[in-house]
Design a protein around this motif. Structure first.
Motif: not given
Lengths: 169, 191
Positions: B113-125
């Motif tokens: 979940d933390a990895t997918v959340a990091a992907v989400k944050r990168a998308i938001e950036d």
């Protein structure tokens, strides 16, 4: 004191009425709760997603097709079964062609003209009910079969589950 | 001649066959009872102007965020994992030998979940870098052949979910080629 012996025996009968009442109530309960549409779903481990929308009953006219994909690459659609996981690319291609034929046939049985938009695209959505571990390329092949020019199904739904950690589950 | 009427007898309805049928009905409904298993779905729309047989159209330039999915370590199932790359830059490896959320330990689920959340944050950036208007941004999920196709469906759905959580609903899938090309198919049919 002499014991009194009852000699006049009567036929003892069980009153069946309450049991029949209960039995009928059970029948009515099962008739109302049974959901035959669930028969379309093959048992698979669905992927989890927080953004999925609630799966509600749909309009009967454009009732969706459900394509099941198991973890080992077998596709179950209606009564058909296709194996996408063969080692031979020719056999894999045959399976995709067979899925296309089945989709075309089932779509035309449901009423070809009624279920088409003006541009020829189908109104029928397809639900991909796939195991989380199924190879992504199989899912893509199913999508490509749906989008074939003879079929033109573009509306897709991915069956997902609500993550168990989410509140309320 | 007098009509002889016999003693009036009590007539009883034989309930046994009816009870038999009703019990059979109950057994049928009990066996066919299946509780609802799916509760959610993600709705999607395939593009009509892309793919192996696209309808003609003018392709417009769009702002894109591309997430590529690679499958690494395929030889050993216990070590195989999916590597996510955003715009060919940042890399996010999902846990090795992932067996599915229901069979995994809480700490590994947390890592996933933390990895997918990091992907989400990168998308938001990336969304912020494009000006923050998600309607004008297209997400792309690419699984480059030959091994990208072996990525589990669940990992692709996790990326799709990350896009949707970030507010991007226009997500495209770059297709894995079919097992045979149209010319190979024609040659096979001719044989």
């Amino acid at each position: 004191m002499a014991a009194k012996v009852i000699t006049d025996t009567e036929d003892a009968k069980m009153n069946m009425t309450p049991m029949i009442d209960m039995t009928f109530l059970l029948v009515v309960f099962f008739m109302l709760t049974i959901d035959l549409s669930q028969k379309e779903f093959f048992p698979v481990d669905l992927p989890f997603a927080t953004t999925g929308v609630e799966d509600k009953e749909e309009d009967d006219e454009v009732r969706r097709f459900v394509i099941n994909l198991t973890g080992d690459g077998t596709v179950h659609f209606k009564s058909y079964e296709f194996n996408l996981a063969s080692e031979d690319p020719g056999e894999q291609d045959d399976a995709i062609q067979a899925l296309q034929d089945a989709l075309r046939q089932v779509h035309s049985e449901r009423g070809e003209i009624l279920l088409r938009e003006k541009d020829g695209a189908s109104k029928v959505p397809v639900m991909i009910h796939a195991d989380w571990g199924a190879k992504w390329k199989y899912v893509q092949w199913i999508m490509q079969a749906c989008a074939h020019p003879d079929i033109k199904i573009y509306k897709l739904q991915f069956a997902v589950k609500k993550p168990p950690t989410e509140k309320g589950s | 001649m007098d009509l002889q009427l016999g003693e009036p007898q009590e007539t009883e309805l034989n309930m046994t066959p009816m009870i038999d049928i009703v019990f059979q009905l109950i057994i049928f409904f009990l066996l066919s009872l299946k509780f609802k298993t799916i509760d959610r779905r993600i709705e999607s729309m395939m593009p009509k102007d892309r793919g192996p047989n696209p309808a003609p159209s003018i392709l417009e330039e769009e702002d894109k965020i591309k997430v590529k999915l690679f499958r690494r370590g395929i030889a050993d199932r216990e070590r195989a994992f999916t590597l996510l790359k955003i715009d060919n830059a940042a890399q996010y490896p999902l846990p090795k030998g992932w067996k599915g959320r229901l069979k995994e330990t809480p700490d590994r689920i947390e890592r996933y979940d933390a990895t997918v959340a990091a992907v989400k944050r990168a998308i938001e950036d990336r969304i912020a870098a494009y000006g923050g208007i998600t309607d004008q941004i297209v997400g792309e999920i690419v699984a480059p052949p030959p091994r990208g196709g072996s990525v589990p469906h669940g990992d692709a759905v996790a990326v799709l979910n990350a896009f949707m959580e970030a507010g991007i609903t226009n997500v495209k899938f770059e297709g894995t080629p079919t097992p045979l090309t149209s010319s190979e198919r024609a040659a096979r049919a001719a044989r």
